[in-house]
Design a protein around this motif. Structure first.
Motif, PDB file in Angstrom:
ATOM      1  N   LEU A 167       0.832  -1.354  -0.076  1.00 48.56           N
ATOM      2  CA  LEU A 167      -0.012  -0.051  -0.019  1.00 48.56           C
ATOM      3  C   LEU A 167       0.790   1.337  -0.094  1.00 48.56           C
ATOM      4  CD1 LEU A 167      -2.669  -1.265   2.673  1.00 48.56           C
ATOM      5  CD2 LEU A 167      -2.874  -1.047   0.139  1.00 48.56           C
ATOM      6  N   GLY A 168       1.917   1.174   0.879  1.00 52.86           N
ATOM      7  CA  GLY A 168       2.764   2.463   0.852  1.00 52.86           C
ATOM      8  C   GLY A 168       3.419   2.806  -0.445  1.00 52.86           C
ATOM      9  N   LEU A 169       3.906   1.839  -1.211  1.00 56.92           N
ATOM     10  CA  LEU A 169       4.650   1.998  -2.371  1.00 56.92           C
ATOM     11  C   LEU A 169       3.680   2.664  -3.397  1.00 56.92           C
ATOM     12  CD1 LEU A 169       7.121  -1.080  -2.550  1.00 56.92           C
ATOM     13  CD2 LEU A 169       7.330   1.438  -2.134  1.00 56.92           C
ATOM     14  N   VAL A 170       2.483   1.997  -3.598  1.00 53.99           N
ATOM     15  CA  VAL A 170       1.206   2.491  -4.497  1.00 53.99           C
ATOM     16  C   VAL A 170       1.226   4.115  -4.080  1.00 53.99           C
ATOM     17  CG1 VAL A 170      -1.291   2.314  -5.019  1.00 53.99           C
ATOM     18  CG2 VAL A 170       0.228   0.393  -4.773  1.00 53.99           C
ATOM     19  N   LEU A 171       0.941   4.531  -2.742  1.00 48.55           N
ATOM     20  CA  LEU A 171       0.799   6.074  -2.384  1.00 48.55           C
ATOM     21  C   LEU A 171       2.046   6.518  -2.591  1.00 48.55           C
ATOM     22  CD1 LEU A 171      -1.219   5.348   1.030  1.00 48.55           C
ATOM     23  CD2 LEU A 171      -2.085   6.405  -1.147  1.00 48.55           C
ATOM     24  N   LEU A 172       3.119   5.872  -2.541  1.00 45.86           N
ATOM     25  CA  LEU A 172       4.223   6.836  -2.746  1.00 45.86           C
ATOM     26  C   LEU A 172       4.258   7.271  -4.138  1.00 45.86           C
ATOM     27  CD1 LEU A 172       7.072   7.829  -2.292  1.00 45.86           C
ATOM     28  CD2 LEU A 172       7.981   5.551  -3.042  1.00 45.86           C
ATOM     29  N   ALA A 173       3.892   6.387  -5.402  1.00 48.40           N
ATOM     30  CA  ALA A 173       3.932   6.814  -6.726  1.00 48.40           C
ATOM     31  C   ALA A 173       2.635   7.951  -6.686  1.00 48.40           C
ATOM     32  CB  ALA A 173       3.742   5.672  -7.589  1.00 48.40           C
ATOM     33  N   GLY A 174       1.374   7.348  -6.226  1.00 52.85           N
ATOM     34  CA  GLY A 174       0.208   8.359  -6.468  1.00 52.85           C
ATOM     35  C   GLY A 174       0.294   9.624  -5.949  1.00 52.85           C
ATOM     36  N   ILE A 175       0.686   9.600  -4.581  1.00 54.30           N
ATOM     37  CA  ILE A 175       0.858  10.920  -4.032  1.00 54.30           C
ATOM     38  C   ILE A 175       1.791  11.817  -4.585  1.00 54.30           C
ATOM     39  CG2 ILE A 175       1.261  12.143  -1.712  1.00 54.30           C
ATOM     40  CD1 ILE A 175      -0.336   9.869  -0.410  1.00 54.30           C
ATOM     41  N   THR A 176       2.756  11.420  -5.343  1.00 55.36           N
ATOM     42  CA  THR A 176       3.981  12.107  -5.759  1.00 55.36           C
ATOM     43  C   THR A 176       3.190  12.989  -6.912  1.00 55.36           C
ATOM     44  OG1 THR A 176       5.852  10.767  -5.029  1.00 55.36           O
ATOM     45  CG2 THR A 176       6.054  12.443  -7.235  1.00 55.36           C
ATOM     46  N   VAL A 177       2.492  12.007  -7.789  1.00 53.83           N
ATOM     47  CA  VAL A 177       1.778  12.328  -9.132  1.00 53.83           C
ATOM     48  C   VAL A 177       0.726  13.680  -8.578  1.00 53.83           C
ATOM     49  CG1 VAL A 177       0.127  12.051 -10.957  1.00 53.83           C
ATOM     50  CG2 VAL A 177       2.107  10.510 -10.552  1.00 53.83           C
ATOM     51  N   LEU A 178       0.039  13.463  -7.609  1.00 56.09           N
ATOM     52  CA  LEU A 178      -0.988  14.466  -7.094  1.00 56.09           C
ATOM     53  C   LEU A 178      -0.391  15.661  -6.679  1.00 56.09           C
ATOM     54  CD1 LEU A 178      -3.252  12.408  -4.706  1.00 56.09           C
ATOM     55  CD2 LEU A 178      -3.961  13.366  -6.769  1.00 56.09           C
ATOM     56  N   PHE A 179       0.840  15.732  -5.968  1.00 57.71           N
ATOM     57  CA  PHE A 179       1.149  16.820  -5.575  1.00 57.71           C
ATOM     58  C   PHE A 179       2.093  17.465  -6.695  1.00 57.71           C
ATOM     59  CE2 PHE A 179       5.414  19.046  -3.766  1.00 57.71           C
ATOM     60  CZ  PHE A 179       4.771  19.857  -2.812  1.00 57.71           C
ATOM     61  N   VAL A 180       2.409  17.086  -7.750  1.00 61.78           N
ATOM     62  CA  VAL A 180       3.122  17.824  -9.075  1.00 61.78           C
ATOM     63  C   VAL A 180       1.752  18.162  -9.842  1.00 61.78           C
ATOM     64  CG1 VAL A 180       4.108  17.241 -11.215  1.00 61.78           C
ATOM     65  CG2 VAL A 180       5.148  16.094  -9.069  1.00 61.78           C
ATOM     66  N   THR A 181       0.888  17.501  -9.776  1.00 68.64           N
ATOM     67  CA  THR A 181      -0.246  18.202 -10.784  1.00 68.64           C
ATOM     68  C   THR A 181      -0.968  19.125  -9.847  1.00 68.64           C
ATOM     69  OG1 THR A 181      -1.482  16.306  -9.820  1.00 68.64           O
ATOM     70  CG2 THR A 181      -0.703  15.948 -12.360  1.00 68.64           C
ATOM     71  N   GLY A 182      -1.119  19.188  -8.415  1.00 71.77           N
ATOM     72  CA  GLY A 182      -1.490  20.192  -7.731  1.00 71.77           C
ATOM     73  C   GLY A 182      -0.591  21.358  -8.125  1.00 71.77           C
ATOM     74  N   LEU A 183       0.603  21.374  -8.020  1.00 66.72           N
ATOM     75  CA  LEU A 183       1.437  22.571  -8.132  1.00 66.72           C
ATOM     76  C   LEU A 183       1.385  22.998  -9.674  1.00 66.72           C
ATOM     77  CD1 LEU A 183       4.760  21.359  -6.632  1.00 66.72           C
ATOM     78  CD2 LEU A 183       2.977  22.733  -5.517  1.00 66.72           C
ATOM     79  N   LEU A 184       1.103  22.258 -10.613  1.00 65.68           N
ATOM     80  CA  LEU A 184       0.863  22.723 -11.991  1.00 65.68           C
ATOM     81  C   LEU A 184      -0.468  23.361 -12.090  1.00 65.68           C
ATOM     82  CD1 LEU A 184       2.351  19.743 -14.067  1.00 65.68           C
ATOM     83  CD2 LEU A 184       3.455  21.878 -13.848  1.00 65.68           C
ATOM     84  N   SER A 185      -1.432  22.983 -11.387  1.00 62.16           N
ATOM     85  CA  SER A 185      -2.791  23.459 -11.171  1.00 62.16           C
ATOM     86  C   SER A 185      -2.680  24.783 -11.000  1.00 62.16           C
ATOM     87  CB  SER A 185      -3.723  22.919 -10.572  1.00 62.16           C
ATOM     88  OG  SER A 185      -4.950  23.462 -10.572  1.00 62.16           O
ATOM     89  N   TYR A 186      -1.730  24.839  -9.768  1.00 58.58           N
ATOM     90  CA  TYR A 186      -1.640  26.493  -8.972  1.00 58.58           C
ATOM     91  C   TYR A 186      -0.888  27.440 -10.171  1.00 58.58           C
ATOM     92  CZ  TYR A 186      -0.550  29.981  -5.746  1.00 58.58           C
ATOM     93  OH  TYR A 186      -0.293  31.331  -5.343  1.00 58.58           O
ATOM     94  N   ALA A 187       0.308  26.989 -10.875  1.00 60.71           N
ATOM     95  CA  ALA A 187       0.943  27.638 -11.846  1.00 60.71           C
ATOM     96  C   ALA A 187      -0.306  28.143 -12.992  1.00 60.71           C
ATOM     97  CB  ALA A 187       1.858  26.927 -12.278  1.00 60.71           C
TER      98      ALA A 187
END
Length: 422
Positions: free
Chosen positions: A27-47
């Motif tokens: 579960l942790g490794l799935v979240l590692l990949a998924g949350i990293t994508v969430l964070f990057v796309t969130g920053l891009l949305s703000y930009a």
């Protein structure tokens, strides 16, 4: 006290045989990949909101160094924001079962005593607490914003933005500490992948493994399948909000998902209606409405008839919202923003523009667009959509449409355009 089996601090209090290093690591490794994508796309949305361009676009004015990465948002490809927010919101909702299962799997650690056995252990416990609190805050506020649209006592934007940085800092620290162990757990003995029988005592000292496990009713693989099935169900009932075709009909959890509302050329998704925005029919009447355009050489006032005498151009562009929903490409027709800039002295160098709406209340009554967005030949002051005049809810008598821009920057019911330094 810590050994009293009635207390959550006692290892024997948590008896599920499913908990264990292998289950938690998957579960942790799935979240590692998924949350990293969430964070990057969130920053891009703000930009994409171009917050450094003008105060009206900046919903987090005290961000300081957290805005170090901001850049001028491009107009190509025209579906860029649609893709970014579709991934951000759909992935966030899809990961909810994984997040809940991960929190359930590590809950004994939250109550373990003593609080810290070493400096490294103390750092791990602190990161875990921040991680759990940050994850719940980010996922809950994100889901509420998608489903209920601005229900917070403050603005959603700063709450979610600052919360994301706190959460991801804890997430990065926790990942750095635990990822090596998680990878080792995945390569560990195969018998760690299934729960031990209740009669078999647990070996080792891992706090996730119960010293007196209950009788297993499902395998760990089965539990992962259940979590994956829940994630797949949420994906199937959300993803259609940002795609075309049959999946749109399955977007039951998306406020603007499902079939296109209404029929005809204006029968596509609407974020806010003219009534909600306080638009009065008398203000948009052809007898009273005027577009005020200001720039280097002064100010001109244009009626809708005046605008129709100017060269008209068409562009196929979607409308994409921060909540994750989007329309398919709609066929817009109107006057190019760069041609309106030329009317007031900006023939060769279209500058930034400040757009003002007739809207009386609500967020983004005003918005700023960058010079690159103004110069793009697909950026229009749209008068028609799909061959028909804009409906009141879609911004009649005129609205801005810009490729790859968030929906709120495609201002409806436009009253004034001011070209020049903002």
């Amino acid at each position: 006290m810590r050994d009293d089996p009635r207390l959550p601090s006692a290892p024997g209090f948590w008896r599920s045989p499913l908990r264990g290093p292998w289950f938690t690591s998957v579960l942790g490794l799935v979240l590692l990949a998924g949350i990293t994508v969430l964070f990057v796309t969130g920053l891009l949305s703000y930009a994409a909101y171009n917050p450094d361009l003008a105060p009206v676009n900046d919903k987090t004015p005290d961000k300081g160094i957290l805005g170090f990465y901001l850049f001028a948002w491009p107009t190509n490809p025209h579906w860029l924001y649609r893709l970014n927010q579709g991934v951000h919101v759909t992935l966030g909702i899809t990961l909810i079962p994984v997040l809940l299962a991960k929190l359930w799997s590590v809950v004994p650690k939250l109550f373990a005593l003593p609080p810290a056995r070493s400096l490294a252990h103390a750092l791990e416990r602190i990161s875990l607490l921040l991680l759990v609190g940050g994850a719940l805050f980010e996922f809950v506020t994100g889901v509420l914003n998608v489903q209920l649209d601005y229900v917070f006592p403050g603005s959603f934007y700063p709450l979610h933005f600052y919360g994301a940085w706190v959460f991801f800092a804890a997430f990065a620290a926790h990942a750095a500490l635990r990822t090596p162990a998680a990878l080792r757990n995945l390569r560990g003995p195969r018998n760690d992948r299934e729960p031990r029988p209740a009669a078999e005592p647990a070996c080792g000292t891992d706090p996730l493994v119960s010293p007196r496990p209950g009788t297993p009713t499902v395998s760990r693989r089965g539990a992962l399948g259940f979590v994956g099935g829940g994630a797949l169900l949420l994906f199937a009932t959300t993803a259609g909000q940002t795609t075309d075709g049959p999946l749109r009909r399955t977007a039951l959890l998306a406020p603007h998902g499902g079939p296109d509302p209404g029929t005809g050329p204006n029968g596509f998704q609407i974020n806010k209606t003219a009534r909600y925005a306080g638009i009065r029919p008398s203000e948009t009447s052809p007898h009273t409405w005027r577009l005020v355009v200001t720039g280097r050489t002064g100010t001109v006032r244009l009626t809708r008839t005046d605008l129709l005498r100017l060269p008209l151009h068409s562009a196929a562009l979607p409308i994409a919202c921060v909540e994750g929903w989007s329309t398919s490409d709609q066929w817009w027709r109107g006057v190019r923003l760069r041609d309106l800039a030329a009317l007031v002295g900006h023939e060769d160098d279209p500058p930034d523009v400040f757009v003002e709406s007739l809207q009386l209340r609500g967020a983004f009554r005003h918005a700023a667009l960058r010079a690159g967005q103004v110069a793009d030949p697909r950026s229009l002051l749209a008068l028609y959509v799909n061959g028909e005049e804009l409906s009141p809810d879609h911004g009649h008598p005129a609205r801005v449409v810009v490729p790859a821009a968030p929906g709120v920057l495609n201002t409806k019911w436009v009253a004034r355009l001011t070209f020049g330094d903002l």
